[in-house]
Design a protein around this motif. Structure first.
Motif, short mmCIF file in Angstrom:
data_model
loop_
_atom_site.label_atom_id
_atom_site.label_comp_id
_atom_site.label_asym_id
_atom_site.label_seq_id
_atom_site.Cartn_x
_atom_site.Cartn_y
_atom_site.Cartn_z
N ASP A 2 0.69 -1.35 0.07
CA ASP A 2 -0.02 0.01 0.06
C ASP A 2 0.87 1.33 0.06
OD1 ASP A 2 -1.92 1.87 0.21
OD2 ASP A 2 -2.79 1.14 1.85
N LEU A 5 0.88 4.14 2.47
CA LEU A 5 1.30 4.19 3.72
C LEU A 5 2.75 5.08 3.98
CD1 LEU A 5 1.31 0.36 4.65
CD2 LEU A 5 -0.30 2.39 5.24
N ASN A 27 -5.53 4.93 11.51
CA ASN A 27 -6.51 3.83 10.73
C ASN A 27 -7.72 4.06 11.38
OD1 ASN A 27 -5.16 3.39 13.53
ND2 ASN A 27 -6.38 1.28 13.49
N HIS A 67 1.20 7.88 8.18
CA HIS A 67 0.55 7.71 9.30
C HIS A 67 1.08 8.12 10.52
CE1 HIS A 67 2.60 4.10 8.23
NE2 HIS A 67 2.54 3.66 9.64
N GLU A 114 -4.91 -7.20 18.11
CA GLU A 114 -4.68 -5.69 17.13
C GLU A 114 -3.24 -5.10 16.93
OE1 GLU A 114 -6.52 -0.97 17.10
OE2 GLU A 114 -7.24 -2.56 18.81
N ARG A 117 -2.01 -7.20 14.13
CA ARG A 117 -2.83 -6.78 12.92
C ARG A 117 -2.10 -5.59 12.31
NH1 ARG A 117 -7.46 -8.31 15.74
NH2 ARG A 117 -8.12 -6.48 15.94
N ARG A 118 -1.90 -4.45 13.06
CA ARG A 118 -1.50 -3.19 13.01
C ARG A 118 0.14 -3.33 12.17
NH1 ARG A 118 -2.61 1.33 17.22
NH2 ARG A 118 -4.88 0.81 17.64
N ASP A 120 1.23 -5.72 10.94
CA ASP A 120 1.27 -6.56 9.49
C ASP A 120 0.59 -5.63 8.59
OD1 ASP A 120 2.08 -9.07 10.48
OD2 ASP A 120 -0.06 -9.87 10.48
N ALA A 121 -0.23 -4.68 8.78
CA ALA A 121 -0.99 -3.84 7.81
C ALA A 121 -0.04 -2.51 7.69
CB ALA A 121 -2.20 -3.19 8.31
N TYR A 122 0.82 -2.17 8.64
CA TYR A 122 1.45 -0.66 8.46
C TYR A 122 2.94 -0.98 8.51
CZ TYR A 122 -3.34 1.36 9.08
OH TYR A 122 -4.52 1.50 8.95
N ARG A 124 5.33 -3.53 8.62
CA ARG A 124 5.82 -4.70 7.64
C ARG A 124 5.83 -4.24 6.24
NH1 ARG A 124 6.95 -8.32 11.10
NH2 ARG A 124 5.68 -9.02 12.78
N PRO A 125 4.65 -3.56 5.84
CA PRO A 125 4.83 -2.97 4.44
C PRO A 125 5.70 -1.68 4.31
CG PRO A 125 2.51 -3.39 4.81
CD PRO A 125 3.32 -3.47 6.16
#
Length: 270
Positions: A2, A5, A27, A67, A114, A117-118, A120-122, A124-125
């Motif tokens: 993404d 980010l 988020n 972010h 959570e 999840r964050r 993984d979503a923010y 690591r990318p």
């Protein structure tokens, strides 16, 4: 991956400036869970992306997170390993502000699932792209230099006593970059008129500097933590005053030009 980010302007030089804490994005659903005080996002590295706005014109790469650090702290170990054992450390997903007060309304703080999840979503990318950019720079030039740009309020009793020096260079006690490069960088900072400075003081470099700064692998990492009082009004966080920041911007330009002129005596490793 993404691209929302981060913003990234790839450069033509061996230098990449990375700014992980100047973003203001949240988020979905997070804003309503923060306390009214936390909603100000006071712990942002305010305007650092503007301080280095000159960099792309010099051929320097510039990457910045979009972010907030309240979503996930890109400069912390994803496994929760503390940066400074024995000190008060912020978390991967912070739950307290720099003032020590809770960031979340009662019962609204993220649980371990959570946080994962964050990450993984923010987290690591972002790091995948940062690592790829550094690898590309090293492939083109034989080495890469990473300057990690930060700022913080000048007085934060949670983290340090008294007033922070204006310019805080961190090289992980000399482990994250060539000693000649560190000396050249600190020579600029220590010689900057009107500014105080220190090398490997309270801020020695966060996860990014320590993880990517591997001189034996031809990647040199430095962190510069700037006291916000030396370029902005800490009582008016969102206001950007280019004229007030101009002396500091001139120092940063000199620092960047010094890093650009440096070349390793020899290259080692793969």
């Amino acid at each position: 991956m993404d691209s929302a980010l981060f913003t990234l302007v790839s450069g033509s030089s061996p230098l990449l400036v990375n700014i992980p804490h100047a973003g203001l994005g949240l988020n979905p659903g997070l804003a309503g869970r923060l306390t009214p005080s936390a909603a100000r996002l006071a712990d942002t590295d305010w305007h650092v992306e503007k301080l280095y706005g000159f960099a792309p014109a010099l051929g320097v790469g510039l990457m910045a997170a979009t972010h907030s650090r309240y979503v996930v702290d890109l400069n912390r170990d994803p496994d929760g390993k503390p940066l400074y054992p024995g000190a008060d450390n912020t978390e991967l997903c912070p739950t307290r502000g720099f003032d020590g007060e809770p960031l979340y309304r009662e019962g609204a703080a993220p649980d371990a699932a959570e946080v994962a999840r964050r990450a993984d979503a923010y987290w690591r990318p972002y790091h995948a792209r940062l690592a790829a950019e550094l690898d590309a720079i090293r492939s083109r030039h034989g080495y890469a230099i990473l300057l990690d740009g930060h700022s913080i309020i000048s007085e934060a009793p949670r983290f340090f006593e008294g007033r922070l020096p204006d310019l805080n260079l961190g090289t992980d006690e000399g482990r994250s970059c060539d000693p000649g490069l560190a000396a050249a960088a600190y020579g600029v900072l220590s010689g900057a008129r009107g500014f105080t400075s220190i090398h490997n003081g309270r801020f020695k470099g966060g996860y990014i500097t320590r993880h990517y700064g591997r001189p034996a692998e031809r990647v040199h990492g430095l962190q510069l933590e700037i006291a916000q009082s030396c370029y902005m009004d800490e009582r008016n966080l969102e206001h950007w005053d280019a004229q007030r920041a101009a002396p500091l911007t001139a120092v940063l330009r000199q620092l960047v030009e010094t890093l650009l002129h440096w070349t390793p005596a020899r290259t080692n490793g793969p």
